[in-house]
Scaffold this motif. Structure first.
Motif, PDB file in Angstrom:
ATOM      1  N   THR A  79     -14.618 -19.077  69.258  1.00  0.00           N
ATOM      2  CA  THR A  79     -13.944 -20.305  69.692  1.00  0.00           C
ATOM      3  C   THR A  79     -12.578 -20.409  69.038  1.00  0.00           C
ATOM      4  O   THR A  79     -12.367 -19.891  67.942  1.00  0.00           O
ATOM      5  N   ALA A  80     -11.646 -21.040  69.731  1.00  0.00           N
ATOM      6  CA  ALA A  80     -10.321 -21.321  69.175  1.00  0.00           C
ATOM      7  C   ALA A  80      -9.807 -22.590  69.837  1.00  0.00           C
ATOM      8  O   ALA A  80      -9.916 -22.763  71.058  1.00  0.00           O
ATOM      9  N   GLU A  81      -9.266 -23.495  69.015  1.00  0.00           N
ATOM     10  CA  GLU A  81      -8.781 -24.767  69.539  1.00  0.00           C
ATOM     11  C   GLU A  81      -7.463 -24.608  70.289  1.00  0.00           C
ATOM     12  O   GLU A  81      -6.643 -23.744  69.960  1.00  0.00           O
ATOM     13  N   LEU A  82      -7.258 -25.448  71.300  1.00  0.00           N
ATOM     14  CA  LEU A  82      -6.025 -25.481  72.081  1.00  0.00           C
ATOM     15  C   LEU A  82      -5.509 -26.916  72.132  1.00  0.00           C
ATOM     16  O   LEU A  82      -6.274 -27.868  71.998  1.00  0.00           O
ATOM     17  N   LEU A  83      -4.218 -27.055  72.341  1.00  0.00           N
ATOM     18  CA  LEU A  83      -3.600 -28.365  72.545  1.00  0.00           C
ATOM     19  C   LEU A  83      -4.014 -29.370  71.465  1.00  0.00           C
ATOM     20  O   LEU A  83      -4.524 -30.451  71.745  1.00  0.00           O
TER      21      LEU A  83
ATOM     22  N   THR B 110     -15.223 -24.202  50.009  1.00  0.00           N
ATOM     23  CA  THR B 110     -14.897 -25.605  49.741  1.00  0.00           C
ATOM     24  C   THR B 110     -14.216 -26.241  50.954  1.00  0.00           C
ATOM     25  O   THR B 110     -14.535 -27.373  51.339  1.00  0.00           O
ATOM     26  N   GLN B 111     -13.282 -25.522  51.564  1.00  0.00           N
ATOM     27  CA  GLN B 111     -12.582 -26.044  52.728  1.00  0.00           C
ATOM     28  C   GLN B 111     -13.542 -26.292  53.896  1.00  0.00           C
ATOM     29  O   GLN B 111     -13.467 -27.316  54.576  1.00  0.00           O
ATOM     30  N   ILE B 112     -14.484 -25.366  54.092  1.00  0.00           N
ATOM     31  CA  ILE B 112     -15.488 -25.532  55.159  1.00  0.00           C
ATOM     32  C   ILE B 112     -16.361 -26.751  54.862  1.00  0.00           C
ATOM     33  O   ILE B 112     -16.640 -27.566  55.750  1.00  0.00           O
ATOM     34  N   SER B 113     -16.776 -26.886  53.611  1.00  0.00           N
ATOM     35  CA  SER B 113     -17.622 -28.029  53.226  1.00  0.00           C
ATOM     36  C   SER B 113     -16.902 -29.348  53.460  1.00  0.00           C
ATOM     37  O   SER B 113     -17.484 -30.307  53.998  1.00  0.00           O
TER      38      SER B 113
ATOM     39  N   VAL C  36     -16.668 -14.405  61.404  1.00  0.00           N
ATOM     40  CA  VAL C  36     -15.281 -14.871  61.460  1.00  0.00           C
ATOM     41  C   VAL C  36     -14.480 -14.064  60.439  1.00  0.00           C
ATOM     42  O   VAL C  36     -14.971 -13.765  59.351  1.00  0.00           O
ATOM     43  N   ASN C  37     -13.268 -13.717  60.809  1.00  0.00           N
ATOM     44  CA  ASN C  37     -12.454 -12.827  59.982  1.00  0.00           C
ATOM     45  C   ASN C  37     -11.127 -13.496  59.628  1.00  0.00           C
ATOM     46  O   ASN C  37     -10.231 -13.567  60.465  1.00  0.00           O
ATOM     47  N   PRO C  38     -10.988 -13.999  58.395  1.00  0.00           N
ATOM     48  CA  PRO C  38      -9.740 -14.680  58.021  1.00  0.00           C
ATOM     49  C   PRO C  38      -8.541 -13.742  58.004  1.00  0.00           C
ATOM     50  O   PRO C  38      -7.423 -14.161  58.291  1.00  0.00           O
ATOM     51  N   ASN C  39      -8.742 -12.476  57.666  1.00  0.00           N
ATOM     52  CA  ASN C  39      -7.628 -11.531  57.667  1.00  0.00           C
ATOM     53  C   ASN C  39      -7.101 -11.283  59.073  1.00  0.00           C
ATOM     54  O   ASN C  39      -5.900 -11.200  59.303  1.00  0.00           O
ATOM     55  N   GLU C  40      -8.017 -11.158  60.020  1.00  0.00           N
ATOM     56  CA  GLU C  40      -7.616 -10.947  61.411  1.00  0.00           C
ATOM     57  C   GLU C  40      -6.851 -12.162  61.931  1.00  0.00           C
ATOM     58  O   GLU C  40      -5.835 -12.027  62.627  1.00  0.00           O
ATOM     59  N   ALA C  41      -7.324 -13.352  61.582  1.00  0.00           N
ATOM     60  CA  ALA C  41      -6.647 -14.578  62.016  1.00  0.00           C
ATOM     61  C   ALA C  41      -5.249 -14.662  61.422  1.00  0.00           C
ATOM     62  O   ALA C  41      -4.288 -15.044  62.109  1.00  0.00           O
ATOM     63  N   LEU C  42      -5.112 -14.293  60.145  1.00  0.00           N
ATOM     64  CA  LEU C  42      -3.821 -14.360  59.483  1.00  0.00           C
ATOM     65  C   LEU C  42      -2.847 -13.341  60.071  1.00  0.00           C
ATOM     66  O   LEU C  42      -1.690 -13.659  60.354  1.00  0.00           O
ATOM     67  N   ALA C  43      -3.314 -12.107  60.268  1.00  0.00           N
ATOM     68  CA  ALA C  43      -2.457 -11.068  60.846  1.00  0.00           C
ATOM     69  C   ALA C  43      -1.996 -11.455  62.246  1.00  0.00           C
ATOM     70  O   ALA C  43      -0.826 -11.266  62.604  1.00  0.00           O
TER      71      ALA C  43
ATOM     72  N   SER D 285      -1.682 -20.306  55.633  1.00  0.00           N
ATOM     73  CA  SER D 285      -2.956 -20.029  54.974  1.00  0.00           C
ATOM     74  C   SER D 285      -4.031 -19.978  56.051  1.00  0.00           C
ATOM     75  O   SER D 285      -4.096 -20.877  56.900  1.00  0.00           O
ATOM     76  N   PRO D 286      -4.891 -18.950  56.042  1.00  0.00           N
ATOM     77  CA  PRO D 286      -5.913 -18.848  57.086  1.00  0.00           C
ATOM     78  C   PRO D 286      -7.110 -19.760  56.859  1.00  0.00           C
ATOM     79  O   PRO D 286      -7.922 -19.948  57.760  1.00  0.00           O
ATOM     80  N   GLU D 287      -7.210 -20.342  55.649  1.00  0.00           N
ATOM     81  CA  GLU D 287      -8.433 -21.084  55.325  1.00  0.00           C
ATOM     82  C   GLU D 287      -8.713 -22.235  56.290  1.00  0.00           C
ATOM     83  O   GLU D 287      -9.851 -22.452  56.714  1.00  0.00           O
ATOM     84  N   ARG D 288      -7.664 -22.989  56.640  1.00  0.00           N
ATOM     85  CA  ARG D 288      -7.913 -24.143  57.514  1.00  0.00           C
ATOM     86  C   ARG D 288      -8.331 -23.716  58.917  1.00  0.00           C
ATOM     87  O   ARG D 288      -9.218 -24.314  59.522  1.00  0.00           O
ATOM     88  N   SER D 289      -7.659 -22.700  59.471  1.00  0.00           N
ATOM     89  CA  SER D 289      -8.014 -22.272  60.823  1.00  0.00           C
ATOM     90  C   SER D 289      -9.423 -21.686  60.841  1.00  0.00           C
ATOM     91  O   SER D 289     -10.174 -21.901  61.805  1.00  0.00           O
ATOM     92  N   ILE D 290      -9.794 -20.970  59.788  1.00  0.00           N
ATOM     93  CA  ILE D 290     -11.147 -20.424  59.720  1.00  0.00           C
ATOM     94  C   ILE D 290     -12.171 -21.547  59.569  1.00  0.00           C
ATOM     95  O   ILE D 290     -13.244 -21.522  60.181  1.00  0.00           O
ATOM     96  N   ALA D 291     -11.843 -22.558  58.763  1.00  0.00           N
ATOM     97  CA  ALA D 291     -12.752 -23.702  58.609  1.00  0.00           C
ATOM     98  C   ALA D 291     -12.964 -24.399  59.949  1.00  0.00           C
ATOM     99  O   ALA D 291     -14.084 -24.793  60.291  1.00  0.00           O
ATOM    100  N   ARG D 292     -11.877 -24.570  60.722  1.00  0.00           N
ATOM    101  CA  ARG D 292     -12.008 -25.175  62.054  1.00  0.00           C
ATOM    102  C   ARG D 292     -12.907 -24.334  62.952  1.00  0.00           C
ATOM    103  O   ARG D 292     -13.754 -24.859  63.683  1.00  0.00           O
ATOM    104  N   GLU D 293     -12.706 -23.008  62.915  1.00  0.00           N
ATOM    105  CA  GLU D 293     -13.521 -22.136  63.762  1.00  0.00           C
ATOM    106  C   GLU D 293     -14.990 -22.208  63.376  1.00  0.00           C
ATOM    107  O   GLU D 293     -15.866 -22.276  64.251  1.00  0.00           O
ATOM    108  N   VAL D 294     -15.270 -22.210  62.094  1.00  0.00           N
ATOM    109  CA  VAL D 294     -16.658 -22.285  61.629  1.00  0.00           C
ATOM    110  C   VAL D 294     -17.310 -23.582  62.098  1.00  0.00           C
ATOM    111  O   VAL D 294     -18.436 -23.580  62.615  1.00  0.00           O
ATOM    112  N   VAL D 295     -16.612 -24.693  61.932  1.00  0.00           N
ATOM    113  CA  VAL D 295     -17.170 -25.989  62.328  1.00  0.00           C
ATOM    114  C   VAL D 295     -17.404 -26.035  63.842  1.00  0.00           C
ATOM    115  O   VAL D 295     -18.437 -26.531  64.312  1.00  0.00           O
ATOM    116  N   ASN D 296     -16.473 -25.492  64.618  1.00  0.00           N
ATOM    117  CA  ASN D 296     -16.656 -25.470  66.075  1.00  0.00           C
ATOM    118  C   ASN D 296     -17.826 -24.583  66.479  1.00  0.00           C
ATOM    119  O   ASN D 296     -18.560 -24.899  67.423  1.00  0.00           O
ATOM    120  N   LEU D 297     -18.012 -23.462  65.789  1.00  0.00           N
ATOM    121  CA  LEU D 297     -19.153 -22.589  66.079  1.00  0.00           C
ATOM    122  C   LEU D 297     -20.473 -23.271  65.728  1.00  0.00           C
ATOM    123  O   LEU D 297     -21.474 -23.101  66.427  1.00  0.00           O
TER     124      LEU D 297
END
Length: 460
Positions: free
Chosen positions: A144-148, A247-250, A352-359, A123-135
């Motif tokens: 931004t994208a998390e590593l390690l 909701t996930q971002i919140s 941020v693009n959830p479809n791009e992240a998922l693909a 599911s892309p929602e969590r990775s997008i939520a992480r990216e939004v919070v980091n931005l």
């Protein structure tokens, strides 16, 4: 390989385009007439018109007893269709099955995937939520994208006019800022040209630099790029849209920044009332995210961030641009269509693009099966990052990085050894068990991964 893709939306289309371009035999199953015709006209794939959850439709794509499908990818926006198509594929003997899940209840439970024969449910929602919070946390960053596992990250920063980095080389920068722990992996000029830099690369005003660093050190880095725009403690954030992503971002903002004043704006009264109960201390407002009076009454001009995550790309772009103009320090729009990507700079917002992240995630799983910590494809600069573990029998073990003779355009951006994260130098040796972050252009990543013992899967 014989690959069946269920769904010809933005995600399915991107995957089909890449995999068919590599010479794979691709079947795309799509129920919508327009989507089916568009992909049939534009791509060298075979299109099956119909519902991907029906056995007779899947049989036309080779998913049946005795079939020879190597991979099935279910990526419609309907969980029920995806899961039923996966179950049919599993009982038909399909070797590898990947599924999208919009509902986090499915993505969170490995039992669901196991029962339906799914090798990877994402599911892309969590990775997008992480990216939004980091931005939000690093206001000058545009990507931004998390590593390690979140210990480090890659950030994109633009060099401001008053930056001390203007007109110096990376070699000089390392001399001037000896305590700076960062690796510059890519530099993009304002005219769109870019390169993987070396010590003699000169940094210019307006360059966008992709830099890998420890997360706790990023604010030191940000100050160098834009001294007049330093991130501060987040105090007030607006979220527009109370769907799954909003909701996930919140929830993630509440988890990471507990004291922040969070305003979630949702038009639907019933949904707003439910969210008010679920989100606890967050202020949930039933209203329009572009209502100027509402926004000013709630203090938009002092907001540290505004995130628009409704179901409409166009509304998200317009609302975010309006909030930015009204004084929000940073505005982020969730946008699913690639054609809007270039509007980021023009509107002075982040996208941020959830479809791009998922693909991108699905493609990495197809190309590098078993490497679930594979990292992001940075499409804008045609580059990839891949995390791998050095095998015990690899011929590179014991060599220093300067003696690896990696192709130009390839970097080892970061290493994790035991409980330590290392920013490698030319004298760093590779040891068995090292977690290595590779950065390379998309064209070079395949041969580079193979040098490190990772087989790129594309058996036609």
């Amino acid at each position: 390989m014989n690959i069946v893709i269920i769904g010809a939306g933005e995600v399915g289309r991107d995957i089909a385009k890449t995999l068919s371009g590599e010479g794979n035999n691709i079947y795309v199953v799509e129920e919508n007439d327009d989507n089916a015709q568009n992909i049939k006209d534009d791509l060298d794939v075979q299109v099956i018109k119909g519902n991907g959850a029906r056995p007779n439709v899947l049989a036309q794509a080779g998913i049946h007893a005795g079939g020879n499908v190597d991979i099935m990818i279910a990526c419609t926006d309907r969980d029920e269709v995806n899961m039923l198509s996966c179950l049919i594929a599993h009982t038909s003997g399909v070797k590898n099955i990947i599924s999208r899940a919009k509902n986090l209840e499915f993505a969170d439970s490995p039992d669901w995937a196991h029962k339906f024969g799914i090798d990877l449910m994402i599911s892309p929602e969590r990775s997008i939520a992480r990216e939004v919070v980091n931005l939000l946390a690093v206001s000058s960053a545009t990507h931004t994208a998390e590593l390690l596992n979140g210990k480090a990250a890659i950030y994109a920063f633009k060099i401001a006019q008053n930056s001390p980095l203007v007109n110096i080389t990376l070699k000089d920068m390392r001399t001037l800022y000896k305590n700076l722990i960062a690796i510059f992996v890519y530099v993009e000029h304002e005219n769109g040209d870019g390169l993987v830099p070396d010590g003699f690369t000169v940094l210019n005003q307006g360059d966008t630099c992709y830099v890998v660093t420890y997360k706790e050190k990023v604010w030191d880095l940000e100050e160098l790029f834009n001294p007049s725009k330093i991130s501060k403690h987040l105090e007030k954030i607006f979220i527009v849209g109370g769907g799954k992503l909003g909701t996930q971002i919140s929830q993630r903002i509440r988890r990471d920044f507990g004291s922040v004043q969070l305003r979630l704006i949702e038009k639907d009264k019933e949904k707003a009332e439910r969210l008010a109960y679920e989100l606890g201390e967050a202020l949930v407002i039933c209203g329009d995210g572009a209502d100027k009076k509402l926004l000013y009454d709630e203090g938009i001009e002092t907001a540290d961030g505004y995130v628009c995550a409704t179901d409409s790309d166009e509304l998200n772009l317009i609302y975010s641009a309006l909030a930015k103009k009204m004084g929000a320090a940073k505005a982020i729009a969730v946008v699913k269509q690639k054609r809007y990507q270039e509007l980021s700079d023009r509107l002075d917002i982040s996208i941020v693009n959830p479809n791009e992240a998922l693909a991108a995630l699905i493609l990495r799983m197809v190309h590098y099966p078993g490497h679930t910590r594979a990292l992001s494809i940075i499409e804008k600069i045609n580059a990839e990052m891949l995390e791998l573990v050095m095998p015990e029998d690899n011929k590179m073990l014991g060599k220093t990085l300067m003696n690896l003779k990696l192709p130009k355009g390839v970097l080892i951006a970061l290493m994790e050894r035991g409980d330590k994260i290392l920013v490698p130098t030319g004298a760093t040796q590779l040891l068995a068990g090292d977690h290595v972050i590779l950065f390379a252009s998309t064209d070079l990543m395949r041969q580079t991964a193979e040098l490190f013992g990772i087989t790129y899967k594309n058996e036609n």
